[in-house]
Design a protein around this motif. Structure first.
Motif, PDB file in Angstrom:
ATOM      1  N   THR A  94       0.816  -1.211   0.000  1.00 26.75           N
ATOM      2  CA  THR A  94       0.000   0.000   0.000  1.00 26.75           C
ATOM      3  C   THR A  94       0.850   1.263   0.000  1.00 26.75           C
ATOM      4  O   THR A  94       0.337   2.357  -0.128  1.00 26.75           O
ATOM      5  N   MET A  95       2.162   1.114   0.160  1.00 28.13           N
ATOM      6  CA  MET A  95       3.020   2.293   0.105  1.00 28.13           C
ATOM      7  C   MET A  95       3.343   2.673  -1.332  1.00 28.13           C
ATOM      8  O   MET A  95       4.094   3.618  -1.565  1.00 28.13           O
ATOM      9  N   GLY A  96       2.848   1.922  -2.292  1.00 30.03           N
ATOM     10  CA  GLY A  96       3.087   2.360  -3.656  1.00 30.03           C
ATOM     11  C   GLY A  96       2.926   1.294  -4.711  1.00 30.03           C
ATOM     12  O   GLY A  96       2.057   1.387  -5.557  1.00 30.03           O
ATOM     13  N   PHE A  97       3.736   0.257  -4.639  1.00 34.34           N
ATOM     14  CA  PHE A  97       3.869  -0.612  -5.791  1.00 34.34           C
ATOM     15  C   PHE A  97       2.841  -1.741  -5.877  1.00 34.34           C
ATOM     16  O   PHE A  97       2.763  -2.412  -6.893  1.00 34.34           O
ATOM     17  N   GLY A  98       2.082  -1.989  -4.835  1.00 40.43           N
ATOM     18  CA  GLY A  98       1.138  -3.093  -4.874  1.00 40.43           C
ATOM     19  C   GLY A  98       1.851  -4.428  -4.745  1.00 40.43           C
ATOM     20  O   GLY A  98       3.060  -4.489  -4.571  1.00 40.43           O
ATOM     21  N   HIS A  99       1.075  -5.506  -4.806  1.00 37.41           N
ATOM     22  CA  HIS A  99       1.685  -6.842  -4.734  1.00 37.41           C
ATOM     23  C   HIS A  99       2.341  -7.194  -6.057  1.00 37.41           C
ATOM     24  O   HIS A  99       3.337  -7.893  -6.114  1.00 37.41           O
ATOM     25  N   VAL A 100       1.714  -6.737  -7.130  1.00 35.17           N
ATOM     26  CA  VAL A 100       2.259  -6.968  -8.463  1.00 35.17           C
ATOM     27  C   VAL A 100       2.302  -5.610  -9.148  1.00 35.17           C
ATOM     28  O   VAL A 100       1.402  -4.792  -8.982  1.00 35.17           O
ATOM     29  N   THR A 101       3.373  -5.355  -9.866  1.00 36.04           N
ATOM     30  CA  THR A 101       3.546  -4.056 -10.503  1.00 36.04           C
ATOM     31  C   THR A 101       3.746  -4.240 -12.005  1.00 36.04           C
ATOM     32  O   THR A 101       4.538  -5.095 -12.413  1.00 36.04           O
ATOM     33  N   VAL A 102       3.021  -3.449 -12.790  1.00 37.37           N
ATOM     34  CA  VAL A 102       3.262  -3.433 -14.235  1.00 37.37           C
ATOM     35  C   VAL A 102       3.866  -2.074 -14.556  1.00 37.37           C
ATOM     36  O   VAL A 102       3.279  -1.038 -14.245  1.00 37.37           O
ATOM     37  N   ALA A 103       5.050  -2.081 -15.182  1.00 42.49           N
ATOM     38  CA  ALA A 103       5.724  -0.821 -15.503  1.00 42.49           C
ATOM     39  C   ALA A 103       6.428  -0.966 -16.840  1.00 42.49           C
ATOM     40  O   ALA A 103       6.459  -2.060 -17.425  1.00 42.49           O
TER      41      ALA A 103
END
Lengths: 410, 258, 414
Positions: free
Chosen positions: C55-64
């Motif tokens: 919850t501090m930013g990236f989530g459990h999985v990140t798509v970038a």
């Protein structure tokens, strides 16, 4: 007890006669002692190392600044008598390392980043912290233009070993400081600030770059292993001896880190107690069984005229010999392994590929053991205590047994 | 540290451009008048182009510093500044082009593009920040002027104009108060306030002289409110207007040429 | 000889020496209690830290955009966000949020500070998936209508003298590397307890940051995906990877985006398992000790059994039946002892705040000061299975010894 030699001889004879059972008991006790000692040594090592690593990573045990420097980081708040501080520290067997900090813009090709330049004296710093041993690749700072970068900063700047980077800053005299520096080395993860935005240079290079003739921002004191009590005591004494300076121990400089270490100490102590409890259960089990299964035999001895006191002594001595043998065997296995583990850690680097941190300070993924008095004393003392307590009840039982009942006991 | 952009037209910087004549309906008379005055003041420094030499004196608690600088500018977005003195920094040059600022460092022969992390840093060791220079050219877009005082103060007949930031202007000041000499329409002082209503710094204008047929203040002194005794003073030695530059003049290539 | 007989005989044998059996059972129960407590509290703490970190930013999985995680930059832009969100929803994530993150210089009045701006969409973000919204201590979250709202951390607010309503100027670089700035008015102040975050992060409206950085309507720095269960991260990552391979995107789990947290958990877990393993070894040694003693005591009995024609392997099975009973009874006692502890710690928990304070962060994530347990059912089964296996294994050697008893020698034993 006149008959002590006789009873002892009888005990030894008994043990030898029942060699196999005795061996099993010895083995069980030895195993329990070994596990307990080994785990205690690991815990102790982990605790001592985590604290030492965290503290010696970069901060050092004790630091001196001008009052207010820690809040303001004012470039001109300089300590001008490093030599005196060093001399005073020397009286307490402490080494002193000077540090300087200045803001700069670092650029490499099209990439740039705001950084903190940290000026250190490599020789003195080495006696106070282990920063130099956290070099991932390349070599340490030199007196010329070689610098060392934090790991994430090197990525951000796209700078590798041998690359030339430009630093741009405002010098102490207000002029524009700018120069080319060569990347000598890149650090492993150390602490957030260092990883993300610190460039380490030698004090000489720092002074030339920032046109700063004298003075230091921070003096780190250390050079020998200090526990918290010693840190607190030395901090008080040094503060009194160094009026005009703000002297602080690491728990004050990094309070969150100190508390985190305290609580992990608590967790490890709980785990250690549980291991001891498991050890105690095992020893209790072995001793109780060793005595109770021989109730019939004791009955025979009573019937043959051995008095209750003698029988009680016999059981206790037999038991004592076995427990001591077990303890010695356990020690003989545990101590070499613990000693080996002091220099050959369990390396968990593979689990933590890019480092992990607690309270912003990287933690060492290697577990060393530590051989201290308490590591040996606790398991052995506990073993002795448990063994005595476990033996007294059955021994009394044996001593006052009614031979007839006992003979029918199976 | 770090620098960039045009030193001089700090005035231009501050007052800059309100090139758009007053037109919009709904603007009150005072606002229109304030705008007209600011435009007039700005035109003192503002021309298609300029070229000048100035000395800058910086006095802080820790050092004193004297610099000689040469400056060229065109329009509001292009400027080039080069250090002539002291020798140690001779040749160091700053190019401002739009929002981008480059610095050329002869010592390292590198051109560095300044990033956001250096924007609040001091410009050339003075009491100006890099941000002052970049934001300066946007004053017209960033602030709404209004007259707050007309009359005699410290023996001078003056008009005081308050500049208030527009809601979406990326500026840190809550208010800038500008005193203008009414008779000559020349600036006297700018005072910068934060949102607590605290005076943060003041910029004083003096040394009114004719330069290239214009009457204007040739001395500007920036005084921070919280550092007694400190100031930065810029003094023009020469200033000329209406020069014609090649298109390549305000380029990174030119920056490197000594 | 049938199994029922073996089990009956085994049952009778273990209760012939009740004291010994009770000690053995207690050690098995102790092993279970320790394992459940430690695995449970660790699993709870890890899950908690992973979820908080998410919850501090990236989530459990990140798509970038490809390469973003290694070296984040405003020029690495994730495009086609709508497609990413649609695919994420299809992969069964609980929530998917677009975010923009950029390094920035933040200034107010004469003060300034380095930090990071994070653009979020006020229309969809909630405290459940965003720690900054959850931890607002002053003011409130900006509404979708407030296009220049901002949340700022408590420490930075103090240093820049910011309160709700104040102006904050941020300067950063846009997607082309040009310096750009924007202004915001503080709507709220948050306190996460992690000093680096409270002193560094400014939350802004996504749409506004898109304009300032020159991002399109369909672009962001990354999509943060939240799962109901963090253990599904890899599965979701793999299923998404099938949609997006080879088009300049990277799909990462929290293990990659929060590498130091992953490292910390891995090491902590290793330490935990080592301790449990040693306790199990001690338990096994106790059982071995009991069984071996009991077998040696009964050599005569086994000799007679063989003499009357019982096959050695049946004698082995008889001993194993005893081990089986010790295991079953030990675990039964263990469950009886453990369950109340577990339920208490699961639902109530032990508040350790006085011991460790409430701003204890590890790997940049705040640690919950309340000791709670959460045992994943399969982990519980593994523990029970493993303990049972250990008890049986401890019976093998004594069983073999019993089976190998030579009748004549044994009967002469007494």
């Amino acid at each position: 007890m006149r008959r002590l030699p006789f009873i002892t001889a009888l005990a030894i004879k008994n043990i030898r006669r029942r060699r196999q059972r005795s061996l099993i008991m010895v083995a069980a006790i030895a195993f329990a002692v070994f596990i307990a000692i080994y785990y205690a040594a690991l815990s102790e090592g982990l605790l001592a190392n985590t604290e030492r690593n965290a503290v010696l990573m970069e901060s050092g045990y004790i630091q001196a600044h001008l009052p207010g420097y820690l809040e303001e980081h004012d470039f001109y708040q300089l300590i001008n008598d490093f030599a005196r501080v060093r001399a005073v520290a020397g009286e307490f067997g402490l080494a002193a390392a000077p540090r300087l900090f200045g803001f700069a813009l670092a650029a490499n090709g099209g990439d740039s980043a705001g950084v903190v330049l940290r000026g250190i004296d490599p020789a003195l710093e080495d006696r106070v912290t282990m920063l130099a041993s956290h070099l991932r690749s390349g070599s340490w700072v030199d007196g010329r233009s070689g610098v060392v970068l934090g790991t994430r900063l090197s990525r951000k700047l796209g700078a590798g070993i041998g690359d030339e980077i430009v630093l741009l800053a405002q010098a102490a005299d207000g002029s524009i400081a700018n120069d080319l520096f060569r990347v000598n080395g890149i650090l492993k993860p150390v602490a957030n600030e260092i990883d993300q935005g610190t460039i380490i240079v030698s004090v000489a290079v720092f002074r030339r770059f920032f046109v700063l003739k004298s003075g230091v921002h921070e003096i780190a004191l250390g050079g020998r292993v200090l526990d918290r009590g010693e840190v607190a005591a030395l901090t008080r004494v040094l503060a009194a001896r160094l009026p005009g300076l703000e002297v602080k121990g690491w728990p004050e400089i990094a309070p969150v880190l100190a508390r985190v270490l305290d609580s992990s100490r608590g967790a490890l102590v709980v785990m250690l107690l549980l291991i001891y409890a498991a050890m105690a259960i095992l020893i209790l089990n072995a001793v109780l069984m060793g005595v109770f299964e021989r109730v019939r035999e004791f009955g025979v001895m009573r019937a043959l005229g051995l008095g209750p006191a003698a029988l009680f002594g016999l059981v206790m001595i037999e038991n004592g010999i076995i427990v001591v043998c077990g303890g010695v065997c356990g020690l003989m296995v545990a101590v070499p392994l613990v000693v080996y583990g002091q220099s050959h850690p369990i390396d968990l680097t593979f689990l933590a590929a890019d480092a992990s941190s607690i309270a912003g300070v990287a933690i060492d993924p290697c577990w060393y053991t530590s051989l201290t008095v308490s590591v040996l004393a606790w398991p052995l003392g506990l073993m002795a205590g448990i063994a005595v307590i476990a033996a007294v009840y059955p021994a009394l039982h044996a001593a006052f047994i009614n031979p007839v009942t006992a003979l029918g006991y199976d | 540290m770090s620098f960039f952009a045009k030193v001089m037209p700090f005035a231009a910087v501050i007052f800059v451009l309100f090139p758009v004549p007053v037109q919009a309906a709904g603007i009150g008379r005072d606002t229109a008048r304030a705008r007209a005055i600011m435009t007039r003041v700005d035109d003192l420094w503002r021309a298609e182009s300029s070229h000048g030499v100035m000395v800058m004196r910086v006095v802080t608690a820790h050092y004193q510093r004297n610099l000689k600088l040469e400056e060229w500018s065109r329009g509001r977005d292009e400027s080039l500044v080069r250090i002539l003195y002291p020798p140690r920094e001779n040749g160091t040059a700053t190019l401002k082009s739009g929002n981008t600022v480059y610095t050329w460092l002869p010592r390292t022969d590198r051109v560095i593009r300044l990033t956001s992390s250096t924007m609040m840093a001091t410009w050339m060791g003075s009491h100006f920040t890099n941000d002052d220079l970049v934001k300066a050219s946007r004053l017209a877009d960033d602030y709404d002027p209004g007259i707050v005082f007309t009359g005699v103060r410290h023996g001078i007949d003056l008009i005081e104009i308050a500049l208030r930031p527009r809601p979406d202007a990326a500026v840190v000041w809550d208010r800038i108060l500008v005193e203008v000499d009414r008779s000559r329409t020349l600036p006297l002082v700018c005072r910068y306030y934060d949102e607590d209503g605290q005076l943060v710094r003041s910029l004083f204008f003096s040394g009114v002289k004719m330069m290239d047929n214009r009457l204007l203040p040739t001395v500007m002194r920036m005084v921070p409110a919280d550092k007694p005794g400190e100031f930065t003073e810029i003094r023009y030695q020469s200033l000329e207007f209406g020069l014609v530059f090649a298109d390549s003049f305000f380029s990174v290539n030119q920056l490197r040429r000594r | 000889m049938d199994n029922i007989f073996l089990l009956k005989t085994g049952w009778r044998s273990i209760w012939r020496n009740r004291r010994r059996t009770l000690i053995t059972l207690s050690s098995v129960a102790f092993g279970l209690l320790v394992s459940v407590t430690f695995t449970g509290s660790a699993d709870y703490a890890y899950t908690n830290m992973i979820d908080t970190s998410a919850t501090m930013g990236f989530g459990h999985v990140t798509v970038a955009a490809a390469g973003y995680n290694r070296a984040p930059s405003p020029s690495l832009v994730l495009s086609g966000c709508d497609l990413v969100l649609a695919a994420a929803v299809k992969s069964g994530v609980r929530a998917a949020r677009l975010r923009i993150v950029a390094q920035a210089m933040l200034a107010a009045g004469g003060r300034s500070s380095g930090g990071e701006v994070m653009g979020i969409d006020p229309a969809v973000e909630t405290g459940g998936f965003n720690v900054f919204l959850r931890d607002i201590v002053r003011g409130r979250m900006f509404t979708p209508a407030e296009t220049r709202g901002a949340l700022v951390g408590e420490v930075m607010a103090r240093r820049l003298k910011l309160v709700p309503g104040r102006r904050l100027v941020y300067t950063t670089t846009d997607r082309h590397g040009e310096m750009v700035s924007g202004v915001a008015r503080i709507s709220g102040i948050f306190r996460t307890g992690v000093s680096g975050v409270d002193n560094g992060v400014v939350v802004l409206p996504l749409a506004r940051l898109r304009q300032v950085l020159g991002y399109g309507r369909d672009e962001a720095s990354f999509a943060a995906l939240f799962l109901a269960d963090q253990r599904q991260s890899r599965i979701v990552r793999n299923s998404l990877a099938r949609h997006f391979t080879g088009i300049g995107r990277e799909i990462l789990t929290w293990r990659e985006t929060q590498a130091d947290l992953a490292g910390l958990i891995a090491m902590d877990r290793a330490g935990n398992y080592l301790m449990q393993f040693l306790i199990w070894l001690l338990v096994a040694a106790g059982i071995f000790n009991t069984m071996q003693m009991s077998v040696m005591e009964r050599r005569r009995q086994f000799g007679i059994m063989q003499a009357v024609g019982m096959a050695p392997r049946w004698i082995f099975f008889l001993v194993m039946a005893e081990a089986l009973w010790l295991g079953v009874c030990g675990l039964a006692v263990g469950v009886v002892v453990t369950l109340p502890c577990y339920l208490y710690l699961r639902h109530v928990g032990l508040n350790l705040e006085t011991l460790i304070g409430n701003d204890y962060s590890a790997a940049g994530v705040l640690v919950d000061p309340v000791l709670r347990l959460r045992l994943f059912p399969e982990t519980g089964l593994v523990i029970v299975g493993f303990l049972f296996f250990i008890v049986l294994a401890a019976g093998v050697y004594p069983g073999l010894v019993a089976a190998r008893t030579r009748p004549i020698a044994a009967m002469r034993q007494r």
